[in-house]
Design an enzyme around this catalytic site. Structure first.
Site, short mmCIF file in Angstrom:
data_model
loop_
_atom_site.label_atom_id
_atom_site.label_comp_id
_atom_site.label_asym_id
_atom_site.label_seq_id
_atom_site.Cartn_x
_atom_site.Cartn_y
_atom_site.Cartn_z
N ASP A 93 29.74 18.90 -27.93
CA ASP A 93 31.27 19.04 -28.57
C ASP A 93 31.73 17.78 -27.12
O ASP A 93 30.91 17.83 -25.76
CB ASP A 93 32.74 20.50 -28.26
CG ASP A 93 32.29 20.47 -28.17
OD1 ASP A 93 33.80 19.65 -29.41
OD2 ASP A 93 33.81 21.71 -27.38
N SER A 94 33.20 18.32 -26.99
CA SER A 94 34.19 17.81 -25.73
C SER A 94 33.35 18.61 -24.52
O SER A 94 33.70 18.05 -23.52
CB SER A 94 34.82 17.16 -25.81
OG SER A 94 35.83 18.93 -26.46
N CYS B 256 31.84 19.57 -33.16
CA CYS B 256 33.19 19.51 -32.78
C CYS B 256 34.18 18.62 -33.90
O CYS B 256 33.58 17.84 -34.85
CB CYS B 256 33.69 17.76 -31.33
SG CYS B 256 34.90 17.39 -31.25
N GLU C 177 39.76 26.45 -22.92
CA GLU C 177 38.86 25.31 -22.13
C GLU C 177 39.34 25.46 -20.34
O GLU C 177 38.32 25.72 -19.37
CB GLU C 177 39.02 23.51 -21.44
CG GLU C 177 38.09 22.78 -22.67
CD GLU C 177 36.91 22.99 -22.27
OE1 GLU C 177 36.22 23.26 -21.32
OE2 GLU C 177 36.00 23.19 -23.31
N CYS D 90 38.84 23.62 -35.25
CA CYS D 90 37.98 23.38 -34.09
C CYS D 90 37.29 24.70 -33.57
O CYS D 90 37.78 25.26 -33.40
CB CYS D 90 39.32 23.80 -33.33
SG CYS D 90 39.49 22.46 -31.27
N HIS E 240 36.66 25.18 -30.80
CA HIS E 240 37.16 26.51 -29.45
C HIS E 240 38.07 27.63 -30.09
O HIS E 240 38.21 28.28 -29.17
CB HIS E 240 38.01 25.43 -28.29
CG HIS E 240 38.09 23.95 -27.40
ND1 HIS E 240 37.19 22.93 -28.19
CD2 HIS E 240 37.88 24.63 -25.90
CE1 HIS E 240 36.37 22.56 -26.60
NE2 HIS E 240 37.07 23.17 -26.29
N1 DGL Z 1 36.64 21.00 -30.09
C1 DGL Z 1 36.45 19.88 -30.53
C2 DGL Z 1 37.06 20.21 -31.24
O1 DGL Z 1 36.18 20.83 -32.26
C3 DGL Z 1 37.89 19.36 -29.75
C4 DGL Z 1 38.52 19.76 -28.51
C5 DGL Z 1 38.78 18.44 -27.42
O2 DGL Z 1 38.44 18.30 -27.22
O3 DGL Z 1 40.63 18.30 -28.27
O4 DGL Z 1 37.92 19.04 -31.90
#
Ligand code: DGL
Length: 270
Positions: free
Chosen positions: A10-11, A73, A154, A186, A188
């Site tokens: 993931d990022s 992600c 984050e 997402c 997150h």
């Molecule tokens: N967790 C990521 C997603 O599912 C990306 C969040 C990000 O880096 O913008 O899209």
């Protein structure tokens, strides 16, 4: 082959929600997690840039002998899954976080109005509405980009008045009124699941996105005889492209214990 780790990326920390769900179902397995913290957030980048990052990470995970790659992600799944599947799919299974969720939601015939929240990259790519409508032309799908949420999470900034105000400003938008279910598109967002559920109350179902992805990973690895039949001897590995104390701290909060973060500079390794 079964002895090798499952590569997950993931990022940043968002993909840990997926990693958690995978290990919950497959506790014997070992993971190699890569958080591309040097390039966070992905959601504001172009598809071409995200694809380039994802490709380099996939190459790294293959070099490190992973038996499968989970693109944990949504932004990278939208921008790079087809590409990675074409490039590495003949060598090892590649999973995205979109298809298992689309299939599960489409199967819920009693639901007719679905909301999708995600990064700008995910909403722009529109994979969710496209795939959902293909399976269920009768579904109404409302998508909304919620770009402040991933950076806020984050930063460890959630479960407080300001984060709830930001969330409320998004969730109260017209596009998301009268939905029956919401896809947290997402990885997150499951970290603020309770805040989202509190905002809507019981009338809106929040789908268990990490769980649905983990079920798909467990099923396919099982079918391909890629699961360990004994507990892995080695530890999990967590790599980051840019080490910061803040990231180490947030990782600890979300993983539940201290993890050793290995800084990996993919650019100089290239
Ligand atoms: N967790 C990521 C997603 O599912 C990306 C969040 C990000 O880096 O913008 O899209």
């Amino acid at each position: 082959m079964a002895d090798r780790p499952i590569g997950i990326f993931d990022s940043g920390i968002g993909g840990l929600t997926v990693a958690h769900a995978i290990l919950d179902r497959l506790p014997a397995e070992r993971i190699l997690y890569f958080g591309d913290t040097a390039h966070l957030p992905y959601g504001d980048k172009s598809a071409a840039t995200i694809r380039r990052y994802a490709e380099r990470i996939a190459e790294f995970l293959v070099e490190r002998d992973c038996k499968a790659i989970v693109i944990a992600c949504n932004s990278a799944s939208s921008a790079a899954y087809t590409h990675l599947q074409r490039r590495y799919g003949h060598e090892l299974p590649i999973f995205n976080v979109i298809d298992p969720v689309v299939q599960a939601v489409a199967a819920r015939r009693e639901l007719h109005r679905i909301g999708v929240i995600g990064t700008k990259a995910t909403v722009r790519a529109a994979a969710y509405p496209r795939k959902l409508k293909k399976l269920r032309p009768d579904l109404t799908v409302h998508s909304l980009a919620t770009p402040l949420l991933a950076p806020m999470i984050e930063e460890g900034f959630f479960h407080n008045n300001i984060s709830r105000a930001v969330l409320g400003a998004y969730l109260d938008r017209k596009a998301l009124q009268e939905i029956q279910g919401l896809i947290m598109a997402c990885t997150h967002y499951p970290l603020i699941r309770d805040d989202i559920q509190d905002h809507y109350g019981p009338g809106v179902e929040l789908f268990d996105t990490p769980g649905l992805v983990a079920d798909a990973v467990a099923a396919e690895l099982g079918e391909r005889n890629l699961l360990l039949d004994h507990r892995a001897k080695q530890q999990h590995t967590f790599c980051v492209s840019d080490y910061t104390d803040a990231f180490a701290r947030t990782t600890r909060i979300f993983w539940g214990k201290t993890v050793r973060l290995e800084p990996v500079d993919l650019e100089s390794e290239a």
